[in-house]
Write a protein that holds these residues in place. Structure first.
Motif, PDB file in Angstrom:
ATOM      1  N   HIS A 196      19.652  65.749   8.345  1.00 15.08           N
ATOM      2  CA  HIS A 196      18.476  65.346   9.117  1.00 15.08           C
ATOM      3  C   HIS A 196      18.077  63.899   8.872  1.00 15.08           C
ATOM      4  O   HIS A 196      17.459  63.268   9.726  1.00 15.08           O
ATOM      5  CB  HIS A 196      17.294  66.279   8.802  1.00 15.08           C
ATOM      6  N   LEU A 198      20.063  61.460   8.805  1.00 10.80           N
ATOM      7  CA  LEU A 198      20.862  60.674   9.745  1.00 10.80           C
ATOM      8  C   LEU A 198      20.566  61.058  11.192  1.00 10.80           C
ATOM      9  O   LEU A 198      20.484  60.200  12.065  1.00 10.80           O
ATOM     10  CB  LEU A 198      22.352  60.865   9.445  1.00 10.80           C
ATOM     11  N   PHE A 199      20.389  62.366  11.424  1.00 14.01           N
ATOM     12  CA  PHE A 199      20.261  62.850  12.804  1.00 14.01           C
ATOM     13  C   PHE A 199      18.827  63.186  13.199  1.00 14.01           C
ATOM     14  O   PHE A 199      18.566  63.537  14.345  1.00 14.01           O
ATOM     15  CB  PHE A 199      21.148  64.084  13.018  1.00 14.01           C
ATOM     16  N   GLY A 200      17.897  63.125  12.229  1.00 18.48           N
ATOM     17  CA  GLY A 200      16.497  63.075  12.578  1.00 18.48           C
ATOM     18  C   GLY A 200      15.781  64.360  12.885  1.00 18.48           C
ATOM     19  O   GLY A 200      14.712  64.310  13.491  1.00 18.48           O
ATOM     20  N   GLU A 233      23.225  52.793  12.704  1.00 20.43           N
ATOM     21  CA  GLU A 233      23.036  53.171  11.305  1.00 20.43           C
ATOM     22  C   GLU A 233      22.268  52.078  10.561  1.00 20.43           C
ATOM     23  O   GLU A 233      21.428  52.371   9.705  1.00 20.43           O
ATOM     24  CB  GLU A 233      24.389  53.422  10.645  1.00 20.43           C
ATOM     25  N   ILE A 236      18.640  52.399  11.376  1.00 25.31           N
ATOM     26  CA  ILE A 236      18.009  53.500  10.639  1.00 25.31           C
ATOM     27  C   ILE A 236      17.635  53.047   9.222  1.00 25.31           C
ATOM     28  O   ILE A 236      16.588  53.425   8.691  1.00 25.31           O
ATOM     29  CB  ILE A 236      18.952  54.720  10.603  1.00 25.31           C
ATOM     30  N   LYS A 437      14.053  53.846  15.353  1.00 30.04           N
ATOM     31  CA  LYS A 437      14.859  54.594  14.391  1.00 30.04           C
ATOM     32  C   LYS A 437      15.119  56.009  14.903  1.00 30.04           C
ATOM     33  O   LYS A 437      16.235  56.526  14.792  1.00 30.04           O
ATOM     34  CB  LYS A 437      14.139  54.649  13.032  1.00 30.04           C
ATOM     35  N   ASN A 438      14.060  56.624  15.484  1.00 38.41           N
ATOM     36  CA  ASN A 438      14.222  57.975  16.045  1.00 38.41           C
ATOM     37  C   ASN A 438      15.210  57.978  17.198  1.00 38.41           C
ATOM     38  O   ASN A 438      16.035  58.893  17.335  1.00 38.41           O
ATOM     39  CB  ASN A 438      12.871  58.521  16.508  1.00 38.41           C
ATOM     40  N   LYS A 441      18.632  57.750  15.799  1.00 37.59           N
ATOM     41  CA  LYS A 441      19.061  59.040  15.260  1.00 37.59           C
ATOM     42  C   LYS A 441      19.477  59.983  16.379  1.00 37.59           C
ATOM     43  O   LYS A 441      20.482  60.701  16.270  1.00 37.59           O
ATOM     44  CB  LYS A 441      17.938  59.660  14.427  1.00 37.59           C
ATOM     45  N   ARG A 445      23.100  61.534  16.918  1.00 37.98           N
ATOM     46  CA  ARG A 445      23.261  62.987  16.955  1.00 37.98           C
ATOM     47  C   ARG A 445      24.024  63.412  18.218  1.00 37.98           C
ATOM     48  O   ARG A 445      24.942  64.231  18.159  1.00 37.98           O
ATOM     49  CB  ARG A 445      21.897  63.673  16.911  1.00 37.98           C
TER      50      ARG A 445
END
Length: 811
Positions: A196, A198-200, A233, A236, A437-438, A441, A445
């Motif tokens: 999560h 990394l993928f949020g 990345e 993030i 950032k979201n 992600k 994802r």
């Protein structure tokens, strides 16, 4: 097969020398022929029953010997001709209801000691044939024993296994895919939920994965490149940065430099006191000017030691005067200014890329290169301006023409604006960083989901699952068909078993009709076994005992119910018969007349299993009902001028003294509910016609009679009191004497010739008739607009299409 027309009746009862082509000629070589449904109207003794007997000869293949020298021709739809001499060649099923049918089948009605002929619903089939058919059906159905299934039962069992296997195959394939999706979403150590950071989404589920799959498979989805993945990345992991430094301002006014340079280049030092040789030799002029400044306080030349004469001193002073010095000073200052601009801070704009977020570095690096290039080009342009001034310094005595260098200020300013825009975005980035950032992600994802789908070959797996699912439905349909086949065979076996008692079944059919709420519940038929006669007959009973003294209405009702039950098998077996019904409502009251109409519509017309239907009547009320039978409607085919052919044929049987004829039914009977509607239609057409021609002249020719009759009917129903005579009715209707007098003159003069013989020698006047017609229309509207709207509806005119309607008239 259908009956097209009764071409000729040269001799049959009251019909003499009847010719169809003459009596029902439509013009243009066309005749008004029989349709699918045909309605006859004729008064008693006009020949309706005689016509039905001609048709019944097709059913019985014989004619009663009571008719002397019968002679007729019937043309069929295949153009073949049936006459009294070849009746046996007609083989199509046909059933005729008339007085002969009643006499032959319901003898009890005329003789209480006689019987009603029984009939079998199998129409002649015997019990052995029924038993053979039952066995044939049972063989087809097969055995339903658990360990010895056969026939349809075995087919059903096999198909149930096929459906079960297909469902299991679908369930396994779908379950395997669901497990892969669940592992990827939540269960595995490398699941999206456990990554999560990394993928949020720490609350990620398989439902969310399926939503992401839809997005990842969309045609607009773009797979991330390695560079884009690295950038996302980095975003993030990006920490918040302070605002980047502001860029130096660029305020070089290149156009003002061009302007000042142009002014210098245009300036010319001239006059009569100039030394001609120096004016045309710039190098020499420059050398002399230098020597002149060095010898201001000397009387002899330092180079050659010769004396400098006073005259020469004066010539040199006049040549190198103040004007020349001023121009040279301007040139020198211009060169100095350009030199300072080239080396000045205005063209030393720079910024530090590291002060910006990583995502902007690539764009800023490109902009920085472009800015450096643009500034260098602007410096070159300034050097070119400087060179022009240097060139002018050697040509003080002539105007210098020059091609000016390009100004790159706009390009520099545009690049600076782009850098400032990036700087603004970068400053705003502090507020948007979390959202970006979201988004990063989410992008990572979806990209991860896309590659996961490729790894598990999701598209093919999904296709295989869909195919497995689609394979279930046809098998279920086949299973349903087999079960329906089993039910149909079972039902047919039951039907065939019931046919073993066909006479009783026939009684049930007849009694079901008689016992209807609107039938005659007191009457019924019962099958009576007669051992002595070795047959079965029907007995009419009233309230459970043998009925006597039947009224004519009861006789008619029982006779027609018997006929319907007798022909029902022919309809149900798909024989597509021709049915002729002659006046079935004799001596019936209104309720039973409508009941007979309902039976015809329900038992015969509803399923449309007949080839042709013919119904004759003498009763206007019954005729009105027959116009409402399903399928009796206009077919929009043009017949005679002003008339419409119909899907149903409408015929009038008329008697003239001692012979009868058949003709097309008038519109006031076939189209209109009453003659009142017909008269209103004629007056409305007269009021709205735009131009008289051969197709509508009869409207005006008959207007006097039509208007007079319409007003007589209208005013009588409006003022039915005996105290009103016609004259008073019209006065009350019009409400004033002038309208009454004027319309009376038009209606009476054009409907009577007595006293105005000369009227018969002139052509009818259209304007005054149309005025009268419009006056009648307006008065009916004024008296009762609701009734007027109903009259419009009865002649198929909508309010929207009525040019005379008050709602369309401007005040």
């Amino acid at each position: 097969m259908k009956i097209k027309r009764i071409s000729k009746i040269d001799n049959f009862s009251i019909f003499k020398d009847f010719d169809w082509n003459t009596a029902l000629n439509l013009g243009n070589g066309q005749t008004y022929d029989f349709k699918d449904i045909n309605i006859f109207y004729g008064r008693n003794y006009s020949g309706k029953t005689s016509l039905s007997k001609i048709i019944r000869s097709l059913e019985k293949h014989t004619i009663s010997p009571k008719y002397d020298y019968p002679n007729f021709k019937i043309e069929l739809s295949d153009s073949s001709i049936i006459s009294q001499s070849n009746l046996t060649t007609f083989t199509h099923p046909i059933h005729v209801y008339n007085s002969d049918f009643v006499k032959e089948n319901l003898k009890f009605i005329h003789d209480e000691n006689a019987n009603i002929e029984s009939f079998s619903v199998t129409l002649g089939g015997n019990n052995q044939q029924i038993l053979d058919r039952i066995q044939e059906l049972k063989d087809e159905l097969g055995s339903n024993d658990e360990n010895a299934k056969s026939g349809v039962f075995l087919n059903i069992q096999n198909k149930e296994n096929d459906v079960k296997n297909a469902k299991e195959n679908y369930s396994i394939r779908n379950g395997d895919l669901e497990k892969l999706l669940t592992d990827k979403a939540t269960r595995n150590s490398d699941s999206i939920k456990k990554q999560h950071l990394l993928f949020g989404d720490i609350n990620y589920t398989i439902a969310k994965l399926k939503q992401d799959i839809v997005l990842a498979q969309n045609a607009t989805f773009q797979v991330l490149t390695e560079t884009q993945i690295t950038a996302q990345e980095a975003l993030i992991n990006q920490n918040e940065l302070p605002d980047p430094s502001e860029l130096s301002t660029y305020n070089l006014n290149f156009q003002s430099l061009i302007h000042s340079t142009t002014e210098i280049l245009k300036t010319v030092v001239g006059g009569s006191n100039k030394i001609e040789e120096l004016r045309h030799n710039p190098s020499l002029n420059s050398w002399v000017q230098t020597g002149h400044s060095l010898h201001r306080d000397r009387t002899h030349c330092a180079f050659c030691t010769n004396e400098i004469s006073a005259k020469r001193r004066q010539e040199l002073a006049q040549h190198f005067d103040q004007e020349t010095q001023n121009l040279q000073n301007r040139i020198l200052k211009g060169i100095e200014r350009l030199t300072s601009l080239i080396d000045g801070e205005n063209l030393k704009i720079d910024f530090d890329i590291n002060q910006y977020y990583q995502q902007y570095h690539a764009e800023l690096s490109s902009l920085k290169t472009k800015l450096t290039t643009a500034i260098e080009k602007q410096k070159i342009s300034l050097e070119q301006l400087k060179a022009l001034l240097v060139q002018k310094n050697g040509k003080l005595f002539t105007e210098l023409k020059a091609e000016y260098p390009q100004d790159h200020s706009l390009e520099i300013e545009n690049i600076i604006q782009q850098i400032d825009a990036v700087r603004t975005h970068c400053i705003q980035q502090n507020d948007l960083l979390e959202n970006q950032k979201n988004e990063a992600k989410n992008a990572l994802r979806l990209n991860h989901v896309y590659h996961f789908l490729q790894d598990i070959n999701f598209t093919q797996q999904n296709l295989d699952i869909n195919l497995a699912f689609q394979a279930i439905s046809p098998l279920e349909t086949e299973l349903t068909t087999l079960k329906a086949q089993k039910d149909a065979i079972t039902a047919e076996i039951k039907t065939e078993e019931d046919k073993l008692k066909s006479e009783g079944e026939a009684c049930i059919r007849i009694n079901n009709i008689l016992n209807h709420d609107f039938g005659h519940q007191a009457l019924s038929l019962k099958a009576i076994d007669n051992p002595q006669a070795q047959n079965i007959h029907f007995e009419i009973q009233r309230n459970g005992t043998k009925a006597h003294n039947l009224s004519e209405g009861e006789q008619s009702l029982i006779s027609f119910c018997y006929f319907l039950a007798k022909v029902q098998n022919s309809l149900d077996n798909g024989d597509n018969p021709i049915i002729w019904i002659d006046d079935p409502i004799c001596s019936l009251d209104s309720n039973h007349i409508f009941f007979i109409f309902s039976l015809i519509e329900e038992k015969i017309c509803k399923e449309k299993k007949f080839s042709q239907l013919f119904i004759s009547t003498h009763n206007i009320e019954f005729l009105k009902y027959l116009r409402r039978i399903q399928g009796v409607e206009s077919d929009n085919a043009i017949g005679q001028v002003g008339e419409l052919k119909r899907k149903a044929g409408y015929f009038l049987i008329q008697r003239h003294d001692n012979f009868s004829t058949i003709r097309q039914m008038p519109l006031y009977l076939s189209k209109f509910l009453t003659e009142f509607n017909f008269l209103f239609d004629q007056i409305y057409k007269c009021a709205t016609v735009n131009q008289i021609d051969d197709s509508n002249f009869h409207i005006f020719y008959n207007f006097g009679n039509n208007a007079r009759k319409f007003l007589e009917i209208y005013t009588f129903y409006k003022f039915p009191s005996p105290t009103y005579q016609l004259d008073n009715q019209l006065k009350t209707f019009w409400g004033e004497q002038i309208h009454k007098t004027l319309t009376d003159r038009i209606h009476n003069e054009y409907s009577h010739m007595t006293g105005v013989l000369e009227r018969g020698e002139t052509i009818s006047e259209q304007p005054e008739m149309q005025k009268s017609a419009k006056a009648i229309i307006n008065k009916v509207q004024e008296v009762d607009i609701i009734q007027y709207n109903a009259l419009l509806e009865s002649i198929n005119i909508s309010i929207q299409n009525d040019s005379l309607h008050p709602s369309h008239q401007t005040p």
